[in-house]
Design a protein around this motif. Sequence first.
Motif, short mmCIF file in Angstrom:
data_model
loop_
_atom_site.label_atom_id
_atom_site.label_comp_id
_atom_site.label_asym_id
_atom_site.label_seq_id
_atom_site.Cartn_x
_atom_site.Cartn_y
_atom_site.Cartn_z
N LEU A 196 33.75 100.36 -28.53
CA LEU A 196 32.77 99.97 -28.02
C LEU A 196 32.06 100.00 -27.11
CD1 LEU A 196 31.80 104.15 -30.11
CD2 LEU A 196 32.88 104.04 -27.83
N LEU A 197 31.95 98.67 -28.69
CA LEU A 197 30.82 97.84 -27.39
C LEU A 197 31.40 96.52 -26.19
CD1 LEU A 197 29.28 96.19 -30.92
CD2 LEU A 197 27.74 97.56 -28.78
N GLU A 198 32.53 96.60 -26.91
CA GLU A 198 33.58 96.05 -25.33
C GLU A 198 33.32 96.29 -24.89
OE1 GLU A 198 35.20 92.46 -24.87
OE2 GLU A 198 34.54 92.68 -26.12
N LEU A 199 33.65 97.71 -24.39
CA LEU A 199 33.75 98.46 -22.84
C LEU A 199 32.25 97.84 -22.18
CD1 LEU A 199 34.64 102.11 -24.22
CD2 LEU A 199 35.90 99.61 -23.41
N LEU A 200 31.06 97.59 -22.45
CA LEU A 200 30.14 97.58 -21.67
C LEU A 200 30.08 96.27 -21.32
CD1 LEU A 200 27.04 97.60 -25.28
CD2 LEU A 200 28.02 99.57 -23.68
N ARG A 201 31.61 95.58 -21.36
CA ARG A 201 31.53 94.58 -20.13
C ARG A 201 32.20 95.37 -19.41
NH1 ARG A 201 32.71 89.56 -24.74
NH2 ARG A 201 30.44 88.77 -25.37
N SER A 202 33.11 96.13 -19.05
CA SER A 202 34.23 96.69 -18.25
C SER A 202 32.88 96.68 -16.95
CB SER A 202 33.97 98.15 -18.34
OG SER A 202 34.91 98.82 -17.77
N GLU A 203 34.44 96.43 -15.07
CA GLU A 203 33.35 96.29 -14.42
C GLU A 203 33.26 98.32 -14.14
OE1 GLU A 203 36.91 95.02 -12.26
OE2 GLU A 203 38.36 95.34 -13.09
N PHE A 204 33.66 98.95 -14.82
CA PHE A 204 33.38 100.19 -13.89
C PHE A 204 31.88 100.81 -14.45
CE2 PHE A 204 37.57 99.18 -13.83
CZ PHE A 204 38.47 99.81 -12.46
N PRO A 205 31.22 100.74 -14.11
CA PRO A 205 29.90 101.89 -14.42
C PRO A 205 29.49 102.94 -15.23
CG PRO A 205 29.67 101.22 -12.55
CD PRO A 205 31.15 101.29 -12.55
N LEU A 237 23.71 94.31 -26.54
CA LEU A 237 23.40 95.01 -26.20
C LEU A 237 22.18 94.03 -25.30
CD1 LEU A 237 23.59 98.07 -26.22
CD2 LEU A 237 20.74 97.55 -27.93
N LEU A 238 21.78 93.23 -26.15
CA LEU A 238 20.37 91.90 -25.10
C LEU A 238 21.21 91.30 -23.71
CD1 LEU A 238 18.37 90.99 -28.47
CD2 LEU A 238 17.94 92.78 -26.86
N GLU A 239 22.31 91.22 -23.79
CA GLU A 239 23.49 90.39 -22.82
C GLU A 239 22.92 91.23 -21.97
OE1 GLU A 239 27.61 89.60 -21.60
OE2 GLU A 239 26.71 89.35 -24.32
N PHE A 240 23.40 92.75 -22.41
CA PHE A 240 23.34 93.78 -21.09
C PHE A 240 21.78 94.05 -20.26
CE2 PHE A 240 23.56 98.84 -19.59
CZ PHE A 240 25.06 98.51 -19.14
N LEU A 241 21.00 93.91 -21.94
CA LEU A 241 19.75 94.78 -21.30
C LEU A 241 19.40 93.16 -20.41
CD1 LEU A 241 18.25 95.88 -23.86
CD2 LEU A 241 18.64 97.25 -21.90
N CYS A 242 19.74 92.27 -20.41
CA CYS A 242 19.63 91.07 -18.93
C CYS A 242 20.11 91.29 -18.58
CB CYS A 242 19.40 89.56 -20.20
SG CYS A 242 18.82 89.42 -21.90
N ASN A 243 21.58 91.88 -17.34
CA ASN A 243 21.73 91.81 -16.23
C ASN A 243 20.90 92.80 -15.73
OD1 ASN A 243 23.35 91.75 -14.63
ND2 ASN A 243 25.40 91.06 -15.97
#
Length: 810
Positions: A196-205, A237-243
């Motif tokens: 599930l965490l890996e899916l945060l890097r998906s190119e599909f929103p 999560l923080l990586e995602f929030l910083c993007n």
Amino acid sequence: MGKKVKKESEPPSKDVFDPLPIESKKAATVVLMLNSPEEEVLVKACEAIHKFAEKGDENRSSLLGLGAVEPLSRLISHEDKLVRRNAFMALGVMAANSDVKRLLKKLDAIPSIIRKLSPEEDVVVHEFATLCLASLSVDFSCKVQISDQEGLEPLIQLLSSPDPDVKKNSVETICNLVQDLPSRVAVRELNGIPPLLELLRSEFPVIQQLSLRTLVIVTTDTDTRATFREEQGFDRLLEFLCNKEFSDLHVEALQVLSNCLEDRDSLQLIHETGGLQRLLQFITTPTLLDIQTNAVKAISRVAQSSENRKLLHEQDIERSLVELLSLEGDSLRTATCQAVAAMSLHLASKDAFRDLDGIRAVVQLLGSEGGEVREAAAQALSSLTMSVCVSAVYEAEGDEGLVQQLHDVIPGAVAHAAAVLTNMAEQEVLRCSILSHGAMAALLEPLQSADTHTLVRATQALAALACDAEGRADLRNAGGLVPLVQLLRSNHKEVRRNACWAISVCANDEPTAVEMCKLGALDLLQEINSSANRRNKFSEIALQRLLDSNLSLKYSLTNTLAPTDITVDGFYDPGQVELVLTLEDLSKQPVNQRRPVITINAKPLDTGCLFPFSFTLSSCSKGKSKGRKEDEKLRDEDESKPQQEVATVTEKPWMLPYDAAFHALVTEATKTILPLHVESEQYSALARLVSEVMGGAVEVDRQHDFLWELHLSELRYELQSNIIPIGQIRKGTYYHRALLYKVLADRIGVSCSLVRGEYNRVWNEVLLSVGMPHYPGCQPQPRAHLVDLIHQPGRLLRANTPQAKQYQTI
């Protein structure tokens, strides 16, 4: 060599049918083809149905009506891979139709679908099988069946599929399944957090969003949050929030963060990695309203722990929250007020909010159009005013707004407003200001609310505001006693307990206590106290205070007045009756043969003794005593006045008639008894005085010659009333003498009790210090004694001795 002759071709077999290409424009024909035994026909029929179903829901309904679902549900298990693939494609698209979903559930198709999620199957089969499950998993019973068939494990494995559609459908199905607690636990146990965490890097929103929504739900579980930490979930999560490219998904990401921050370990980890600062940036940096709102909600979740509140205070979070209070947006203001309420549990934060003028900002939000904002603002003030900050609310003119909020249609807003008023009412100045804004009248509606939390808070506010005479008068005038007494019937334990406490406070003055008794409070409290399940300390206190505020009622119902029960003007003895009427009601009754009512009043008419339940002057104005002569004089003066003026006078409240004879007895007792310094001498001297006034000593065997009943009958006829002032009685038996002894003792400060037994036996008990004769150095102990008022006036009888028991019984 001979000439070669062309070999003739063999004729075709007679039992072989030549291939027949079929083209049909009718869906019904194609549905019939689904029952063909030929794989090629089945492949083409499933493909045609798939294309037709993709065109819209109307086509899917049409196919359902033609009976396409049942053969398709069989074909997904066909041995031919191409048939299975095309059948899944058709069924996956059709499953979006609600009627198709119901039929698939009835056909028990879920086990067959789950079996085709194995790694050996074609990716296309995975795509449309998971599409079917995504549609079916919306239904509760289908969720249960998917879980029972162990469908969650292959779905988690498919999160790592190379095909994005398979990922999307799988995570959507999982998101639906984890709405139920067992599936949330299963996701963790099946190691579903890493994919599930890996899916945060998906190119599909859409895949990112579904993954975040799933994480929002599963991280409500404590053990899952621990796994989330172990799998470096916060880093992702923080990586995602910083993007900034993912800003439209930051709301869901903040919700995951908010859940995880409930744990002290999680907060510490985020703080160490700089995540807390990042969170505070979302609050202070102008961005999307939803992002700021969810960031503030995360702060509220963090602030549920005292240690976390301390850490946030060190980050000067109060300043950021106060700044947000001035921004537009009801959702943001609501979340900010809730964060203020949470942080206000930290004492230093309360001081910070006050110093930053944050309380005034919250008070201003009480007038917001949004109901949720008003409720949250009142909640914040409720938390802020616990122990401190009440003056700041008053200085911001918040008391008026809070009183107005008692009329709010939102129960939570009313409950929190009542809580703030309760906190503020501890200070007299603030309480007076609250009452001046009509708080008691405003509490009428909350006292009749169907919401128990509102009822609890409203009764608490009423008790706090009714602690002085002004508050109780406002409550009576507003009609608030009626709903308050009715709350004693509540089946809710806390509501009933708070109502008892409010009644005990209101019973501190006689007019309010009398009114509550008229409304049935006494009967209800007696009923509550007789029940082992409903009785509580507050109900016992309420009953006692209700009786203490009306000693006439207490004596009639309990037959006892303690030394601490000090009688005053207006006290009367109606006898031992079930229903105690007021003096005003008793005065209206015609003369009868019942036991007369004895009244006490030594206050002259000119100083006034307003008695809300007194009787008319004319009903007791025909006697020959000094008191009656003064009454006649006043009546004559009234008759000489103009008619209009007399009419005006009669409209005033009646006053209890002045008992001049009793006043004279009080004066005499003060002069003759008080100078005596020995307790026993005071008790005996007062007894002799009472006996002398009431007809003197009466021998035990001559009591039948003491015609006290005749004397009382003559008084009643003379007064033309069932009510007799005690000073006019010249022949009295046990209960007249004991009553006179008690009221005189109360006037001159001599301690004694009044106890009623059976058959008109009433006596007084006093405490007399008696030393131990065999131990001269021993400290004297107070012993209960009865005072003889009729046989040997002045004799003190040791309680529980034969002489005392003889005095108490016939």
